[in-house]
Design an enzyme around this catalytic site. Structure first.
Site, PDB file in Angstrom:
ATOM      1  N   HIS A  68      51.396   0.226 -22.484  1.00  0.00           N
ATOM      2  CA  HIS A  68      50.945  -0.751 -23.482  1.00  0.00           C
ATOM      3  C   HIS A  68      51.751  -2.031 -23.823  1.00  0.00           C
ATOM      4  CE1 HIS A  68      47.586   1.989 -24.732  1.00  0.00           C
ATOM      5  NE2 HIS A  68      48.437   3.116 -24.312  1.00  0.00           N
ATOM      6  N   ASP A 127      44.495  -4.437 -28.032  1.00  0.00           N
ATOM      7  CA  ASP A 127      45.521  -3.282 -28.096  1.00  0.00           C
ATOM      8  C   ASP A 127      46.575  -3.278 -29.116  1.00  0.00           C
ATOM      9  OD1 ASP A 127      46.789  -1.043 -27.692  1.00  0.00           O
ATOM     10  OD2 ASP A 127      47.055  -1.317 -25.081  1.00  0.00           O
TER      11      ASP A 127
END
Lengths: 551, 551
Positions: free
Chosen positions: B366, B193
């Site tokens: 995130h 990610d």
């Protein structure tokens, strides 16, 4: 009574209250502060510019005696030609602001009739009961000023856009001493910039950007390409100084950057160290390691120099491995996508890209909360009106004033067109004047309204379908197969089958008619039936335009 | 050769590479990870959803053996019905993800044929040469997982969306120990990610939000209204716990919030303290000082509960002085305007509004740069492929890997459709497969293309003008005055005069004709002449649609 009342009215700003224009009135005299414009966003398809609604000012044009401009940004001066073509009124501003206004007036062929006077900080202009004094403020363009508007009820401080920068690059301080001095005497009203009333602490100094830019220019091995706002002259100065220090030459490209650098140089706002500036056509012969390019495109504008470099369509400059590109700017809200798209493309082409999220290569031009507190403490006004911000910024700025000790009844949050009336007994919101937005589209000013924009939005969402039926006037029957065409509605394969379905539908609808026809009824029926059919088939709602011809 | 090659292909994400879907292939076996969708923005007028292009997967559907879903957000599962209606393939995911997938399949009437299996972290699914193990990760929805995809060449770590949160609210840790353990054995490839590869430091823990929300709920005197993402179950848990602690009851409103809270409760993801939850119809009788409302609308969605409250159109809940509204969320890029508009309206209605810029009422889902470094250090992969980010995020994440010691030839930045091939001799980008976006508009899937969108954009910019001319087939002369109508082009006054001008122009153009007529030529002439006339008059470029009828 009206003779002893000060009226303050924010006008225009597309949600940023009073950003573009403010009106002050006392007795028979009206003055305006700033006449700016806003740029449209996705909610205003096809609109070129949005200007304030001048109706109230023009209805009272015999009372309008002067316009004062605080600084040369578009949102404060951009609509001046649209006002001056309707009203002969003297304009006062600092030198660079005048230079930028003159460019606009020339484009609009209004230079001859206009009277734009240059003033300096400290100058006072008397207009009826008003005495208007300019004072220096720090902001992201040279020659930014606030106004001290003296009235029979006491002085008003109108900050304009400002920040407090104790180490500005071009010597442009916010004149705190003058404000302190005014506060000692007693200020009636403070109208202050609220743009960053959400942001805690202090806005960093331009000096911090100078250090960051100098570091990146110093460590680069290949070319350095810097983009910033064309009006941010101090940023250009930083790049010129750093380039000279590191033995690099500077090339300027992009129309507005070339123009602004030229004007700033001619007017003495830029110091050009030695022979650091060179023409773009000499760039090819110059080594990459000794090259800095300053260009337009900080907002990802489609035809700007940087966007063309990113797309590989710039005539002189192609991005190559080893280039360092610095975006010395933040994306203005609404431009994020174009700016980040450019960054992605520049990286794909091999450049190292430095931008706001990675380094201190930009600082804002507006005061944060601690700076606002300084201004409130110095001016100590009787009343407070937060301006230049969206509604929540004004509320936060009002709450800040109340935290600092102001009575809540003395701090006012207005929206555009609301009138704040102050007399010797008190202050109140007394009513409203017209304060819509006026859309400029092509050469039409105010022709396009929200109704037209709704039509455009609808066309954008689902396109349109035109159905053409030629009908025999004697028996109401189709004289030939109907024609159907669409735009922005369906893809080619889908369209073919849908259009066939529509043709059949029209035949069915009109097939049964005979002689006596109610034309308007059949027109509506056809429109509704086609719309319903297409919605059933696609779940979309195109605009259906029936064209019926009696033959 | 192909039998010994691992192929990795990101597919779909509208600029966020591999966000929506990834494909892994080895020999004759293909597996897909995630099948999500993107929401359109202003560049896609009228488009409802954007899904990945399945062409490559469907062309090889006999090789597609399984789909693995990392978590239940729309951008990772939203397109699953569109794939499953084309391909019968087993799906594996954690429990909550399955619950959310089933809702979608039900809406699309695909529930019967679909085979969606629930797994738990640690479970391993064997698919041909692949063994796929789910491992727990922290993210902004429960039951988020990463995948360890074991291949004959070694294991691949596919993180999915993740952050590292050492004090998560619902016990959902990123399983660092498993990754360390895998790193010891030797990992082939890390796909990680990159969403926040720009952000220095650590993403704060959900615990910080718990503290902030509890403080605001504790100090409020009137009602507290909290909005967040409906899938952010831990946030709902925080509100329930804090409300219980302060003796308040909680009312849930907004369809997706009611649904998700219900599902999370039924599946055991939410602990409801005592009888803290009450039905909205009981709210009227409940004192404001004891009331918390959880609602939809964190993104300013037009029909959401909070937007209706802000607009004064919510059936049960009107905003009043004393209300505290908390937006426990960030605006997703593109939604800023709607979110801030709501905040302004809520403030105008008298509420205190707490939002991301003012307080720690939201944290991101995130990993920031320091967290990414932890993952790289633990997994120590042979090769690295940054995923889930726009191009610049991938570049920054690759550069981070190189700073950590990876050889630059071993870190790859791909765009959607590019194929990374790895065999026992090395890794390289070997080519591309089709990887466009597919627009869903109404019930049309892939019918609308960029060509149609350009038409729509043009219609949005300047509207259209239809001109209708009935022409005598014998002599080519107009049989009656031409008709002209416009939509989205001009305001009413302007239109009337322009349309008169166009009528006259048509008469002039067609007046001179006689018998022998080149229809296609006259059609083009008419179109061009009208367009030119209108441009000259208005500087706008409407679409001109000539309708010519021979009678």
């Amino acid at each position: 009574m009206a003779g002893q009342t000060l009226r303050v009215i924010p006008l225009g700003g597309l949600g940023e209250i009073g950003r573009n224009m403010m009106v002050y009135e006392y007795g028979d005299t009206m003055i305006a502060v700033d006449v700016g414009l806003m740029f449209p966003d996705a909610e205003h398809p096809g609109v070129d510019l949005i200007i304030p609604d001048f109706q109230y000012v023009l209805d009272n044009v015999d009372r309008l005696k002067a316009v004062f401009l605080t600084h040369g940004h578009e949102d404060h001066i951009g609509a001046i030609p649209f006002l001056l073509r309707e009203a002969q009124v003297p304009v006062f501003c600092l030198q660079l602001t005048r230079g930028l206004v003159q460019v606009k007036l020339k484009e609009h062929r209004l230079l001859d009739g206009a009277e734009v006077s240059v003033v300096e900080p400290g100058d006072v202009i008397d207009v009826g009961p008003f005495s208007v004094e300019f004072f220096s403020v720090s902001h992201s363009i040279p020659d930014s000023a606030g106004l001290i508007i003296d009235t029979p009820l006491g002085p008003v401080v109108h900050t304009g856009d400002f920040k407090i920068d104790h180490t500005p690059l071009l010597g442009q301080h916010t004149d705190l001493a003058r404000l302190a001095n005014l506060g000692d005497e007693g200020a009636l009203l403070l109208c202050a910039d609220s743009t960053y009333a959400e942001i805690e602490g202090y806005t960093p100094s331009e000096q911090r950007v100078a250090e960051a830019l100098d570091r990146y220019i110093g460590e680069a091995e290949g070319r350095v390409i810097v983009t910033t706002f064309a009006s941010l002259i101090s940023r250009v100065q930083i790049v010129l100084d750093s380039a000279a220090k590191h033995g690099r030459r500077v090339f300027v490209t992009g129309r507005s950057m070339v123009n602004n650098v030229g004007m700033a140089r001619d007017l003495g706002y830029l110091r050009i160290p030695g022979n650091v500036l060179m023409g773009v056509n000499e760039m090819k012969q110059h080594p990459d390691s000794k090259t800095v390019i300053i260009c337009t495109g900080s907002q990802g504008e489609p035809t700007s120099a940087l966007t063309r470099m990113a797309n590989g369509t710039h005539q002189q400059i192609g991005i190559q491995e080893g280039d360092t590109v610095i975006l010395s700017s933040n994306p203005v809200p609404g431009n994020e996508k174009s700016v980040y798209k450019n960054i992605d493309l520049l990286m794909e082409a091999g450049a190292r890209v430095i931008y706001n999220r990675l380094a201190d290569v930009h600082v804002r031009g507006h005061a944060s909360r601690e700076e606002l507190k300084v201004i409130h403490r110095l001016v100590r006004p009787r009343y407070f009106l937060p301006i230049h911000g969206e509604y929540r910024h004004l509320v936060l700025h009002r709450d800040l004033a109340i935290q600092l000790g102001m009575d809540e009844d003395d701090a006012f949050v207005l929206t555009d067109g609301e009138v704040l009336e102050i007399d010797d007994r008190g202050a109140e919101i007394s009513g409203t004047v017209p304060a819509d937005y006026v859309y400029v589209d092509g050469i039409g000013i105010g022709e396009i309204d929200d109704f037209v924009l709704r039509d455009r939005q609808r066309l954008a969402d689902d396109g349109l379908v035109v159905v053409v039926a030629a009908i025999d006037r004697h028996n109401g029957k189709l004289t030939r197969p109907p024609e159907v065409m669409s735009h922005g509605f369906a893809g080619p394969d889908e369209e073919a089958s849908l259009m066939e379905g529509v043709q059949q539908l029209i035949v069915d609808v009109l097939g049964g008619e005979d002689t006596a026809i109610d034309w308007s009824e059949i027109h509506e029926t056809l429109k509704d039936d086609v719309a319903e059919y297409l919605h059933k088939q696609t779940r979309r709602h195109p605009l259906v335009i029936p064209v019926m011809l009696e033959v």
